[in-house]
Write an enzyme that holds these catalytic residues in place. Sequence first.
Site, PDB file in Angstrom:
ATOM      1  N   LEU A 260      28.774  25.601  32.105  1.00 14.42           N
ATOM      2  CA  LEU A 260      29.134  25.646  33.532  1.00 14.42           C
ATOM      3  C   LEU A 260      30.159  26.729  33.868  1.00 14.42           C
ATOM      4  O   LEU A 260      30.834  26.644  34.879  1.00 14.42           O
ATOM      5  CB  LEU A 260      29.624  24.275  34.032  1.00 14.42           C
ATOM      6  CG  LEU A 260      28.589  23.136  33.958  1.00 14.42           C
ATOM      7  CD1 LEU A 260      29.186  21.829  34.494  1.00 14.42           C
ATOM      8  CD2 LEU A 260      27.320  23.480  34.747  1.00 14.42           C
TER       9      LEU A 260
ATOM     10  N   ASP B 289      29.183  24.414  24.971  1.00 11.29           N
ATOM     11  CA  ASP B 289      29.075  25.860  24.763  1.00 11.29           C
ATOM     12  C   ASP B 289      28.291  26.138  23.481  1.00 11.29           C
ATOM     13  O   ASP B 289      28.530  25.487  22.451  1.00 11.29           O
ATOM     14  CB  ASP B 289      30.498  26.431  24.654  1.00 11.29           C
ATOM     15  CG  ASP B 289      30.522  27.922  24.815  1.00 11.29           C
ATOM     16  OD1 ASP B 289      31.163  28.404  25.754  1.00 11.29           O
ATOM     17  OD2 ASP B 289      29.908  28.631  23.980  1.00 11.29           O
TER      18      ASP B 289
ATOM     19  N   PHE C  82      18.834  30.661  27.773  1.00 16.09           N
ATOM     20  CA  PHE C  82      19.303  31.528  28.870  1.00 16.09           C
ATOM     21  C   PHE C  82      20.813  31.752  28.803  1.00 16.09           C
ATOM     22  O   PHE C  82      21.356  32.430  29.682  1.00 16.09           O
ATOM     23  CB  PHE C  82      19.046  30.860  30.229  1.00 16.09           C
ATOM     24  CG  PHE C  82      17.611  30.624  30.573  1.00 16.09           C
ATOM     25  CD1 PHE C  82      16.848  31.624  31.136  1.00 16.09           C
ATOM     26  CD2 PHE C  82      17.026  29.385  30.365  1.00 16.09           C
ATOM     27  CE1 PHE C  82      15.528  31.403  31.483  1.00 16.09           C
ATOM     28  CE2 PHE C  82      15.710  29.150  30.712  1.00 16.09           C
ATOM     29  CZ  PHE C  82      14.958  30.160  31.267  1.00 16.09           C
TER      30      PHE C  82
ATOM     31  N   SER D 106      25.442  38.197  31.924  1.00 17.72           N
ATOM     32  CA  SER D 106      24.346  39.084  32.342  1.00 17.72           C
ATOM     33  C   SER D 106      24.718  40.100  33.413  1.00 17.72           C
ATOM     34  O   SER D 106      23.827  40.591  34.109  1.00 17.72           O
ATOM     35  CB  SER D 106      23.174  38.235  32.832  1.00 17.72           C
ATOM     36  OG  SER D 106      23.561  37.514  33.984  1.00 17.72           O
TER      37      SER D 106
ATOM     38  N   TYR E  29      25.528  45.116  27.933  1.00 17.77           N
ATOM     39  CA  TYR E  29      24.633  43.984  28.228  1.00 17.77           C
ATOM     40  C   TYR E  29      23.276  44.210  27.564  1.00 17.77           C
ATOM     41  O   TYR E  29      22.791  43.368  26.793  1.00 17.77           O
ATOM     42  CB  TYR E  29      24.486  43.823  29.750  1.00 17.77           C
ATOM     43  CG  TYR E  29      23.374  42.892  30.140  1.00 17.77           C
ATOM     44  CD1 TYR E  29      23.402  41.556  29.751  1.00 17.77           C
ATOM     45  CD2 TYR E  29      22.274  43.350  30.871  1.00 17.77           C
ATOM     46  CE1 TYR E  29      22.366  40.696  30.083  1.00 17.77           C
ATOM     47  CE2 TYR E  29      21.239  42.497  31.215  1.00 17.77           C
ATOM     48  CZ  TYR E  29      21.291  41.172  30.816  1.00 17.77           C
ATOM     49  OH  TYR E  29      20.260  40.330  31.140  1.00 17.77           O
TER      50      TYR E  29
ATOM     51  N   LYS F 247      21.527  42.267  24.218  1.00 18.36           N
ATOM     52  CA  LYS F 247      20.203  41.620  24.308  1.00 18.36           C
ATOM     53  C   LYS F 247      19.248  42.205  23.258  1.00 18.36           C
ATOM     54  O   LYS F 247      18.466  41.480  22.642  1.00 18.36           O
ATOM     55  CB  LYS F 247      19.629  41.797  25.716  1.00 18.36           C
ATOM     56  CG  LYS F 247      20.321  40.936  26.752  1.00 18.36           C
ATOM     57  CD  LYS F 247      19.902  39.480  26.606  1.00 18.36           C
ATOM     58  CE  LYS F 247      20.607  38.575  27.593  1.00 18.36           C
ATOM     59  NZ  LYS F 247      20.093  37.205  27.578  1.00 18.36           N
TER      60      LYS F 247
ATOM     61  N   PHE G 292      23.293  52.710  46.988  1.00 12.94           N
ATOM     62  CA  PHE G 292      23.952  53.509  45.955  1.00 12.94           C
ATOM     63  C   PHE G 292      23.099  54.714  45.566  1.00 12.94           C
ATOM     64  O   PHE G 292      22.352  54.671  44.603  1.00 12.94           O
ATOM     65  CB  PHE G 292      24.257  52.648  44.729  1.00 12.94           C
ATOM     66  CG  PHE G 292      25.218  51.517  44.992  1.00 12.94           C
ATOM     67  CD1 PHE G 292      26.297  51.675  45.849  1.00 12.94           C
ATOM     68  CD2 PHE G 292      25.059  50.284  44.363  1.00 12.94           C
ATOM     69  CE1 PHE G 292      27.195  50.638  46.085  1.00 12.94           C
ATOM     70  CE2 PHE G 292      25.947  49.247  44.588  1.00 12.94           C
ATOM     71  CZ  PHE G 292      27.017  49.422  45.458  1.00 12.94           C
TER      72      PHE G 292
HETATM   73  N1  UFG Z   1      21.913  48.534  44.839  1.00 14.71           N
HETATM   74  C1  UFG Z   1      22.371  49.142  46.001  1.00 14.71           C
HETATM   75  N2  UFG Z   1      23.356  48.507  46.681  1.00 14.71           N
HETATM   76  C2  UFG Z   1      23.927  47.340  46.277  1.00 14.71           C
HETATM   77  C3  UFG Z   1      23.444  46.738  45.085  1.00 14.71           C
HETATM   78  C4  UFG Z   1      22.435  47.376  44.394  1.00 14.71           C
HETATM   79  O1  UFG Z   1      21.913  50.186  46.409  1.00 14.71           O
HETATM   80  O2  UFG Z   1      24.843  46.844  46.956  1.00 14.71           O
HETATM   81  C5  UFG Z   1      20.817  49.202  44.117  1.00 14.71           C
HETATM   82  C6  UFG Z   1      21.162  49.538  42.684  1.00 14.71           C
HETATM   83  O3  UFG Z   1      21.814  50.779  42.625  1.00 14.71           O
HETATM   84  C7  UFG Z   1      19.783  49.504  42.034  1.00 14.71           C
HETATM   85  C8  UFG Z   1      19.009  48.467  42.841  1.00 14.71           C
HETATM   86  O4  UFG Z   1      19.744  48.298  44.055  1.00 14.71           O
HETATM   87  O5  UFG Z   1      19.176  50.737  42.198  1.00 14.71           O
HETATM   88  C9  UFG Z   1      18.909  47.122  42.155  1.00 14.71           C
HETATM   89  O6  UFG Z   1      20.221  46.752  41.744  1.00 14.71           O
HETATM   90  P1  UFG Z   1      20.557  45.321  41.135  1.00 14.71           P
HETATM   91  O7  UFG Z   1      22.014  45.330  40.793  1.00 14.71           O
HETATM   92  O8  UFG Z   1      20.037  44.255  42.027  1.00 14.71           O
HETATM   93  O9  UFG Z   1      19.669  45.265  39.821  1.00 14.71           O
HETATM   94  P2  UFG Z   1      19.630  46.279  38.578  1.00 14.71           P
HETATM   95  O10 UFG Z   1      18.310  46.965  38.658  1.00 14.71           O
HETATM   96  O11 UFG Z   1      20.835  47.099  38.459  1.00 14.71           O
HETATM   97  O12 UFG Z   1      19.733  45.235  37.403  1.00 14.71           O
HETATM   98  C10 UFG Z   1      18.655  44.438  37.041  1.00 14.71           C
HETATM   99  C11 UFG Z   1      19.159  43.103  36.501  1.00 14.71           C
HETATM  100  C12 UFG Z   1      19.957  43.308  35.262  1.00 14.71           C
HETATM  101  C13 UFG Z   1      19.175  44.109  34.291  1.00 14.71           C
HETATM  102  C14 UFG Z   1      18.709  45.383  34.906  1.00 14.71           C
HETATM  103  C15 UFG Z   1      17.825  46.160  33.999  1.00 14.71           C
HETATM  104  O13 UFG Z   1      19.942  42.482  37.473  1.00 14.71           O
HETATM  105  O14 UFG Z   1      20.277  42.069  34.690  1.00 14.71           O
HETATM  106  O15 UFG Z   1      17.943  45.101  36.064  1.00 14.71           O
HETATM  107  O16 UFG Z   1      18.150  47.482  34.096  1.00 14.71           O
HETATM  108  F1  UFG Z   1      19.933  44.399  33.229  1.00 14.71           F
END
Ligand code: UFG
Length: 329
Positions: free
Chosen positions: A33, A51, A73, A77, A141, A145, A208
């Site tokens: 948790l 844990d 899980f 992450s 991360y 994995k 971004f």
């Molecule tokens: N993004 C934005 N603005 C935000 C948040 C995210 O533009 O406020 C963009 C990020 O730059 C990225 C896309 O949205 O291009 C997706 O971003 P997320 O953070 O939602 O997801 P990620 O692709 O970075 O990460 C996901 C999983 C991770 C995993 C990864 C694999 O959440 O656990 O894919 O690369 F590791």
Amino acid sequence: MNILVLGGAGYIGSHTVYALIEAGQNVVIADNLLTGFEQAVHPKAKFYKGDIRDRAFLDALFAKEHIDVVIHFAACSLVGESVTQPLKYYDNNLCGTKVLLEAMVKAGVDKIVFSSTAATYGEPKRVPILEDDPTEPTNPYGETKLSMEKMFKWVGAAHGIRYVSLRYFNACGAHESGEIGEAHNPESHLIPLILQVPNGKREFISIFGDDYPTKDGTCVRDYIHVTDLAQAHILAAQYLMAGGESDIFNLGNGVGFTVKEVVDVARAVTGHPIPARVEPRRAGDPAQLIASSEKAKTVLGWNPQHASLEEIIASAWKWHSTHPNGYGK
Ligand code: UFG
């Protein structure tokens, strides 16, 4: 099947527990948790708070419960946090899995399905990504994995444990009941952050970077509904029960959407204008991540049912609009 779900109070874990119980399976959950929520624990599952790094806790659990398959899980992450606190990731993800495997070997539990990630690939050389493409993680991360996958390979060979590693692409959406959904603290994922705008918790969404080599300059991701991920875990457990060999599978829809496209669909779903501002690139973001999931479809018989981005975002909105503070008050 008697299934032990480690991390069953977290986002993907809780959705998998719901799917297992809907499929009539017996579920035992263990969760510390720290990032999971007691409210996400299905009332029909047996719950142990503890844990996976606690060997005595695991030994007692395996002594008490008859377990056919473990679904694992229980891990940290958040990509950004892993860069600033790598040892937390080595401790929880790798040391935790080592203790778990010791306890499984002792208890004679020999089947495990576990969460891996597209982050094992790093910056892909090509899309769609296949399971045997190069794995060069760009953050701790993804590195932990990938190391977990290798730990399962060697320990499995020595001790007769069979495993399925599921490499998720971008998990999103929420259970159709609206009872459980995505809740991270801090939230860093695109769709929940976008939905904070119509929820009145954020004025705009930051994009971004818009100078990537993609069709509109923003990053492309493969968004996969959490309910479809949950089904893949059930199929993987059944595959191992039927004697299937250890293997690794990508889980995605095989379709990429840009950040701008995701924002546009969220505008249509919520009816809110959702202002967006372009900001600098976020460090370590690959331009494109798109899965080939043909192997999961062929070998496991996986067939994602919720591929439409509208449906995914509508399900997320059903959760976030009714739980603007997640599981909090
Ligand atoms: N993004 C934005 N603005 C935000 C948040 C995210 O533009 O406020 C963009 C990020 O730059 C990225 C896309 O949205 O291009 C997706 O971003 P997320 O953070 O939602 O997801 P990620 O692709 O970075 O990460 C996901 C999983 C991770 C995993 C990864 C694999 O959440 O656990 O894919 O690369 F590791």
